[in-house]
Scaffold this motif. Structure first.
Motif, short mmCIF file in Angstrom:
data_model
loop_
_atom_site.label_atom_id
_atom_site.label_comp_id
_atom_site.label_asym_id
_atom_site.label_seq_id
_atom_site.Cartn_x
_atom_site.Cartn_y
_atom_site.Cartn_z
N UNK A 169 135.73 51.51 116.29
CA UNK A 169 135.32 50.41 115.45
C UNK A 169 134.10 51.18 114.73
N UNK A 170 133.41 51.94 115.52
CA UNK A 170 132.11 52.72 114.96
C UNK A 170 132.23 53.69 113.68
N UNK A 171 133.68 54.06 113.63
CA UNK A 171 134.01 54.68 112.41
C UNK A 171 133.87 54.09 111.19
N UNK A 172 134.54 52.81 111.11
CA UNK A 172 134.31 51.85 110.08
C UNK A 172 132.97 51.35 109.72
N UNK A 173 132.12 50.80 110.90
CA UNK A 173 130.88 49.98 110.68
C UNK A 173 129.81 51.25 110.28
N UNK A 174 130.07 52.38 110.85
CA UNK A 174 129.07 53.60 110.75
C UNK A 174 128.96 53.69 108.89
N UNK A 175 130.25 53.70 108.40
CA UNK A 175 130.40 54.00 107.13
C UNK A 175 129.52 52.82 105.97
N UNK A 176 129.35 51.58 106.85
CA UNK A 176 128.99 50.54 105.99
C UNK A 176 127.37 50.24 106.38
N UNK A 177 126.86 51.28 106.96
CA UNK A 177 125.53 51.06 107.40
C UNK A 177 124.60 52.38 106.73
N UNK A 178 125.19 53.01 106.06
CA UNK A 178 124.45 54.08 105.40
C UNK A 178 123.39 53.77 104.44
N UNK A 179 123.94 52.74 103.66
CA UNK A 179 123.11 52.29 102.73
C UNK A 179 121.52 51.70 102.87
N UNK A 180 120.71 51.87 102.04
CA UNK A 180 119.14 51.34 102.28
C UNK A 180 119.29 50.06 102.75
N UNK A 181 118.31 49.75 103.42
CA UNK A 181 118.25 48.26 103.73
C UNK A 181 118.05 47.20 102.74
N UNK A 182 118.35 46.13 102.80
CA UNK A 182 118.26 45.31 101.62
C UNK A 182 117.41 43.91 102.09
N UNK A 183 116.55 43.38 101.30
CA UNK A 183 115.87 42.05 101.65
C UNK A 183 117.27 41.15 101.55
N UNK A 184 117.25 39.97 102.49
CA UNK A 184 118.26 39.00 102.51
C UNK A 184 118.40 38.53 100.92
N UNK A 185 117.47 38.33 100.14
CA UNK A 185 117.76 37.56 99.12
C UNK A 185 118.47 38.28 98.01
N UNK A 186 118.72 39.89 98.53
CA UNK A 186 119.32 40.75 97.67
C UNK A 186 120.74 40.53 97.64
N UNK A 187 121.05 40.14 98.71
CA UNK A 187 122.37 40.27 99.26
C UNK A 187 123.13 39.14 98.67
N UNK A 188 123.45 39.28 97.53
CA UNK A 188 124.21 37.66 97.11
C UNK A 188 125.65 37.95 97.15
N UNK A 189 126.50 37.00 97.93
CA UNK A 189 127.82 36.76 97.93
C UNK A 189 128.33 35.29 97.47
N UNK A 190 129.00 35.54 96.41
CA UNK A 190 129.36 34.10 96.06
C UNK A 190 130.47 33.62 96.87
N UNK A 191 130.38 32.40 97.31
CA UNK A 191 131.52 31.88 98.33
C UNK A 191 132.82 31.65 97.46
N UNK A 192 132.79 31.67 96.27
CA UNK A 192 134.05 31.43 95.48
C UNK A 192 134.73 32.48 95.06
N UNK A 193 133.85 33.74 95.22
CA UNK A 193 134.26 35.00 94.80
C UNK A 193 135.83 35.18 94.98
N UNK A 194 136.55 35.68 93.88
CA UNK A 194 138.17 35.64 93.82
C UNK A 194 138.58 36.52 94.84
N UNK A 195 137.81 37.81 95.13
CA UNK A 195 138.03 38.55 96.23
C UNK A 195 138.40 38.05 97.52
N UNK A 196 137.42 37.08 97.83
CA UNK A 196 137.71 36.52 99.26
C UNK A 196 139.09 36.00 99.42
N UNK A 197 139.75 35.49 98.32
CA UNK A 197 141.13 34.84 98.51
C UNK A 197 142.10 35.96 98.05
N UNK A 198 141.88 36.98 97.33
CA UNK A 198 143.02 37.89 96.91
C UNK A 198 143.16 39.16 97.65
#
Length: 239
Positions: free
Chosen positions: A208-237
């Motif tokens: 699982x580290x092969x997947x998660x390692x690639x997702x942790x390379x980006x700079x740290x964000x303040x939580x306020x910048x991590x905007x995730x719309x609960x109605x994002x169409x990709x969540x469904x599609x």
């Protein structure tokens, strides 16, 4: 293991549309649309299997199995697997039933089980629900997380195969900024089928580290910048 009859509207997955799916209970209210991730698959795959080949049939089975488990909420609607006898195992762990799998949060959570101490878990499946985990990964991979079969070592009733998952981190993940980079995951799996060619046992082996390692390379964000719309169409599609 079906070799023909792919659903109209999707090139690789069975049991999405048609009369027999009219009463299916879908997690997000309607059948998922795989157009975006299918495009990613076409553009990024490294193998093109001949129509009707064992490899193509296994690939379609895996995509169908994944679709049903991620998007159908009733055991009665599963057609690629035998829900009453089905077991799932990750990296040699004891097999668990569908009911036990749901207690883990289903979806990505069962695939990302870990024995790491809590303080070292960059992604903690114990704190995620099926919806929050799906949201996290579909936000990180807005074009989806495609899968291809690289090699089939044995055919049914016991299918052993090597796979590759890939996607581009174009959205944030757990406080880390998107990198736009390719993230890949390689592994092995064993699918056992019954006499009706339905999946009764699944075993996955990967890091699982092969997947998660690639997702942790980006700079740290303040939580306020991590905007995730609960109605994002990709969540469904995608999934």
């Amino acid at each position: 293991m079906a070799s023909s009859g792919i659903d109209k509207g999707d090139d690789y997955r069975y049991y999405l549309h048609g009369e027999e799916e009219k009463n299916t209970k879908w997690r997000y209210g309607s059948p998922p649309n795989y157009e975006v991730v299918n495009k990613l698959f076409h553009e990024g795959r490294t193998k093109i299997w001949p129509p009707g080949s064992l490899e193509e049939r296994v690939q379609n089975l895996v995509k169908t199995w994944e679709m049903e488990l991620f998007h159908k909420t009733s055991d009665a609607d599963y057609k690629s697997l035998d829900s009453s006898n089905y077991t799932f195992s990750l990296n040699g762990r004891k097999g668990i039933s569908l009911a036990e799998k749901r207690k883990l949060g289903g979806g990505y959570n069962s695939l990302l089980q870990t024995s790491l101490p809590t303080e070292f878990r960059c992604y903690n499946p114990a704190e995620e629900t099926v919806d929050s985990s799906h949201r996290a990964f579909t936000t990180a991979f807005p074009r989806g997380f495609a899968v291809e079969i690289l090699h089939v070592y044995s055919g049914p009733p016991e299918i052993v195969y090597k796979f590759r998952h890939w996607g581009y981190m174009e959205g944030p993940f757990k406080g880390h900024a998107p990198t736009g980079e390719l993230v890949e995951l390689f592994g092995m799996a064993v699918f056992k089928l019954n006499e009706s060619e339905k999946v009764v046992s699944v075993e996955f082996f990967f890091d699982r580290g092969e997947l998660l390692g690639g997702l942790l390379k980006g700079a740290s964000l303040d939580s306020s910048h991590e905007q995730v719309a609960p109605t994002c169409p990709y969540l469904r599609n995608t999934g």
